[in-house]
Design a protein around this motif. Structure first.
Motif, PDB file in Angstrom:
ATOM      1  N   ALA A 126     -14.180  10.421   3.067  1.00  0.00           N
ATOM      2  CA  ALA A 126     -13.417   9.177   2.632  1.00  0.00           C
ATOM      3  C   ALA A 126     -12.149   9.678   2.079  1.00  0.00           C
ATOM      4  O   ALA A 126     -11.864  10.799   1.122  1.00  0.00           O
ATOM      5  CB  ALA A 126     -14.370   8.515   1.439  1.00  0.00           C
ATOM      6  N   SER A 127     -11.076   9.080   2.327  1.00  0.00           N
ATOM      7  CA  SER A 127      -9.695   9.705   2.013  1.00  0.00           C
ATOM      8  C   SER A 127      -9.120   8.972   0.750  1.00  0.00           C
ATOM      9  O   SER A 127      -9.489   7.890   0.461  1.00  0.00           O
ATOM     10  CB  SER A 127      -8.688   9.198   2.926  1.00  0.00           C
ATOM     11  N   LEU A 128      -8.245   9.791   0.108  1.00  0.00           N
ATOM     12  CA  LEU A 128      -7.511   9.456  -1.047  1.00  0.00           C
ATOM     13  C   LEU A 128      -6.020   9.959  -0.717  1.00  0.00           C
ATOM     14  O   LEU A 128      -5.890  11.094  -0.253  1.00  0.00           O
ATOM     15  CB  LEU A 128      -7.831  10.179  -2.249  1.00  0.00           C
ATOM     16  N   TYR A 129      -5.069   9.367  -0.911  1.00  0.00           N
ATOM     17  CA  TYR A 129      -3.313   9.315  -0.820  1.00  0.00           C
ATOM     18  C   TYR A 129      -3.038   9.480  -2.214  1.00  0.00           C
ATOM     19  O   TYR A 129      -3.247   8.407  -2.864  1.00  0.00           O
ATOM     20  CB  TYR A 129      -2.856   8.364   0.260  1.00  0.00           C
ATOM     21  N   LYS A 135      10.925  10.301 -12.090  1.00  0.00           N
ATOM     22  CA  LYS A 135      11.038   9.129 -12.903  1.00  0.00           C
ATOM     23  C   LYS A 135      12.533   8.534 -12.331  1.00  0.00           C
ATOM     24  O   LYS A 135      12.724   7.357 -12.226  1.00  0.00           O
ATOM     25  CB  LYS A 135      11.490   9.399 -14.474  1.00  0.00           C
ATOM     26  N   ALA A 136      13.520   9.448 -12.222  1.00  0.00           N
ATOM     27  CA  ALA A 136      14.588   8.969 -11.781  1.00  0.00           C
ATOM     28  C   ALA A 136      14.845   8.491 -10.181  1.00  0.00           C
ATOM     29  O   ALA A 136      15.744   7.570  -9.963  1.00  0.00           O
ATOM     30  CB  ALA A 136      15.677  10.121 -11.681  1.00  0.00           C
ATOM     31  N   ASP A 137      13.655   8.479  -9.435  1.00  0.00           N
ATOM     32  CA  ASP A 137      13.517   8.163  -8.074  1.00  0.00           C
ATOM     33  C   ASP A 137      12.702   6.808  -8.008  1.00  0.00           C
ATOM     34  O   ASP A 137      12.337   6.367  -6.938  1.00  0.00           O
ATOM     35  CB  ASP A 137      13.110   8.969  -7.047  1.00  0.00           C
ATOM     36  N   PHE A 138      12.428   6.123  -9.311  1.00  0.00           N
ATOM     37  CA  PHE A 138      11.480   5.008  -9.137  1.00  0.00           C
ATOM     38  C   PHE A 138      12.166   3.802 -10.126  1.00  0.00           C
ATOM     39  O   PHE A 138      12.661   4.129 -11.261  1.00  0.00           O
ATOM     40  CB  PHE A 138      10.230   5.468  -9.824  1.00  0.00           C
ATOM     41  N   ASP A 139      12.444   2.803  -9.345  1.00  0.00           N
ATOM     42  CA  ASP A 139      12.697   1.571 -10.005  1.00  0.00           C
ATOM     43  C   ASP A 139      11.520   0.813 -10.092  1.00  0.00           C
ATOM     44  O   ASP A 139      11.038  -0.062  -9.204  1.00  0.00           O
ATOM     45  CB  ASP A 139      13.663   0.846  -9.119  1.00  0.00           C
ATOM     46  N   PRO A 140      10.705   0.594 -11.202  1.00  0.00           N
ATOM     47  CA  PRO A 140       9.613  -0.127 -11.566  1.00  0.00           C
ATOM     48  C   PRO A 140       9.552  -1.343 -11.369  1.00  0.00           C
ATOM     49  O   PRO A 140       8.649  -2.247 -10.975  1.00  0.00           O
ATOM     50  CB  PRO A 140       9.106   0.424 -12.800  1.00  0.00           C
ATOM     51  N   MET A 141      10.857  -2.149 -11.933  1.00  0.00           N
ATOM     52  CA  MET A 141      11.179  -3.392 -11.864  1.00  0.00           C
ATOM     53  C   MET A 141      11.127  -3.914 -10.343  1.00  0.00           C
ATOM     54  O   MET A 141      10.845  -5.238  -9.886  1.00  0.00           O
ATOM     55  CB  MET A 141      12.163  -3.907 -12.765  1.00  0.00           C
ATOM     56  N   LYS A 142      11.621  -3.300  -9.381  1.00  0.00           N
ATOM     57  CA  LYS A 142      11.863  -3.475  -7.912  1.00  0.00           C
ATOM     58  C   LYS A 142      10.778  -2.995  -7.041  1.00  0.00           C
ATOM     59  O   LYS A 142      10.724  -3.289  -5.910  1.00  0.00           O
ATOM     60  CB  LYS A 142      12.983  -3.043  -7.427  1.00  0.00           C
ATOM     61  N   GLY A 143       9.784  -2.020  -7.766  1.00  0.00           N
ATOM     62  CA  GLY A 143       8.945  -1.374  -6.832  1.00  0.00           C
ATOM     63  C   GLY A 143       9.499  -0.498  -5.684  1.00  0.00           C
ATOM     64  O   GLY A 143       8.770  -0.278  -4.773  1.00  0.00           O
ATOM     65  N   LYS A 144      10.505   0.169  -6.146  1.00  0.00           N
ATOM     66  CA  LYS A 144      11.476   0.715  -5.315  1.00  0.00           C
ATOM     67  C   LYS A 144      11.169   2.326  -5.537  1.00  0.00           C
ATOM     68  O   LYS A 144      11.503   2.715  -6.780  1.00  0.00           O
ATOM     69  CB  LYS A 144      12.655   0.465  -5.153  1.00  0.00           C
ATOM     70  N   VAL A 145      10.794   3.174  -4.561  1.00  0.00           N
ATOM     71  CA  VAL A 145      10.523   4.667  -4.796  1.00  0.00           C
ATOM     72  C   VAL A 145      11.311   5.390  -3.787  1.00  0.00           C
ATOM     73  O   VAL A 145      11.075   5.224  -2.591  1.00  0.00           O
ATOM     74  CB  VAL A 145       9.000   4.961  -4.506  1.00  0.00           C
ATOM     75  N   ASP A 146      12.153   6.398  -4.254  1.00  0.00           N
ATOM     76  CA  ASP A 146      12.907   7.340  -3.304  1.00  0.00           C
ATOM     77  C   ASP A 146      12.317   8.567  -3.427  1.00  0.00           C
ATOM     78  O   ASP A 146      11.575   9.044  -4.318  1.00  0.00           O
ATOM     79  CB  ASP A 146      14.443   7.234  -3.605  1.00  0.00           C
ATOM     80  N   ASN A 147      12.569   9.403  -2.456  1.00  0.00           N
ATOM     81  CA  ASN A 147      12.426  10.991  -2.614  1.00  0.00           C
ATOM     82  C   ASN A 147      10.785  11.160  -3.075  1.00  0.00           C
ATOM     83  O   ASN A 147      10.617  12.006  -3.819  1.00  0.00           O
ATOM     84  CB  ASN A 147      13.250  11.576  -3.506  1.00  0.00           C
ATOM     85  N   SER A 148       9.983  10.416  -2.584  1.00  0.00           N
ATOM     86  CA  SER A 148       8.510  10.642  -2.960  1.00  0.00           C
ATOM     87  C   SER A 148       7.892  11.880  -2.120  1.00  0.00           C
ATOM     88  O   SER A 148       8.302  12.243  -1.223  1.00  0.00           O
ATOM     89  CB  SER A 148       7.805   9.265  -2.707  1.00  0.00           C
ATOM     90  N   TYR A 149       6.602  12.105  -2.699  1.00  0.00           N
ATOM     91  CA  TYR A 149       5.914  13.081  -1.942  1.00  0.00           C
ATOM     92  C   TYR A 149       4.419  12.549  -2.014  1.00  0.00           C
ATOM     93  O   TYR A 149       3.851  12.211  -3.015  1.00  0.00           O
ATOM     94  CB  TYR A 149       5.778  14.529  -2.991  1.00  0.00           C
ATOM     95  N   LEU A 150       3.902  12.989  -0.863  1.00  0.00           N
ATOM     96  CA  LEU A 150       2.671  12.363  -0.531  1.00  0.00           C
ATOM     97  C   LEU A 150       1.805  13.599  -0.098  1.00  0.00           C
ATOM     98  O   LEU A 150       1.836  14.262   0.513  1.00  0.00           O
ATOM     99  CB  LEU A 150       2.421  11.382   0.846  1.00  0.00           C
ATOM    100  N   ARG A 151       0.557  13.558  -0.977  1.00  0.00           N
ATOM    101  CA  ARG A 151      -0.435  14.416  -0.684  1.00  0.00           C
ATOM    102  C   ARG A 151      -1.880  13.747   0.040  1.00  0.00           C
ATOM    103  O   ARG A 151      -1.988  12.539  -0.422  1.00  0.00           O
ATOM    104  CB  ARG A 151      -0.604  15.379  -1.718  1.00  0.00           C
ATOM    105  N   TYR A 152      -2.752  14.603   0.189  1.00  0.00           N
ATOM    106  CA  TYR A 152      -3.748  13.808   1.151  1.00  0.00           C
ATOM    107  C   TYR A 152      -5.022  14.529   0.379  1.00  0.00           C
ATOM    108  O   TYR A 152      -5.085  15.857   0.349  1.00  0.00           O
ATOM    109  CB  TYR A 152      -3.796  14.129   2.538  1.00  0.00           C
TER     110      TYR A 152
END
Length: 195
Positions: A126-129, A135-152
């Motif tokens: 079973a997978s988890l992402y 903090k500077a790359d996240f706009d919480p009020m718009k739900g916008k994320v830049d320069n993110s990193y995804l691990r599996y």
């Protein structure tokens, strides 16, 4: 009387500031599902926070994926999505953490319960992402994320080096490896190299 009025004003103002720091439901959902593969985003169940900062279901789901919105009280951005078969394991961990248990106590309790069968663990991988950003790359009020990193992560309870052919540490960045082998929490870690 002036002190009472001032105190009420301070309490009102503080509650308004707190409410303003919690993104609305739509923004939380938008950011949370970014951790899921595209095929699962639309129907994923999403947990997050209400206007008072209380843990709640933001959206019921229609597929196998469950997503967790960013904690507005934590530094930076982190959202995760996981297969629904991991929900008993995840929910038990949240409950134990709420009781004030530390990492080792949570691990030991779930290990004992998984061995006894009282904690249901996935019978298949079973997978988890996990998606994170500064903090500077996240706009919480718009739900916008830049320069993110995804691990599996792929949970395979009770798996070992011998049963998977995976090392217990990566020999180079991005190499899959097995963590907590032989336990209820055995899982394959895949952390792509960061730019």
């Amino acid at each position: 009387m002036k002190k009472i009025v001032f105190s009420l004003f301070v309490l009102f103002f503080a509650s308004q500031v707190k409410a303003q720091t919690i993104p609305d439901k739509a923004a939380q959902i938008k950011a949370a599902v970014l951790a899921a593969p595209q095929d699962f985003r639309k129907g994923a169940k999403v947990y997050g926070y209400d206007a008072n900062g209380e843990w709640t279901v933001l959206r019921e789901g229609s597929n196998e994926m469950i997503c967790i919105a960013d904690n507005p009280n934590a530094e930076g951005f982190s959202a995760s999505c996981y297969h629904k078969d991991l929900e008993p394991f995840m929910e038990r961990g949240r409950a134990l953490k709420k009781e004030g248990k530390n990492f080792k106590q949570i691990f030991d309790t779930r290990e004992k319960e998984a061995k006894s069968g009282s904690l249901k663990m996935p019978s298949e991988p079973a997978s988890l992402y996990v998606l994170s950003a500064d903090k500077a790359d996240f706009d919480p009020m718009k739900g916008k994320v830049d320069n993110s990193y995804l691990r599996y992560v792929v949970y395979i309870p009770w798996a070992t080096m011998e049963s998977t052919g995976l090392s217990t540490k990566p020999d180079f960045p991005g190499m899959p490896w097995i963590m907590d082998p032989g336990t209820h929490r055995a899982h394959i870690m895949i952390s792509p190299p960061k730019d």
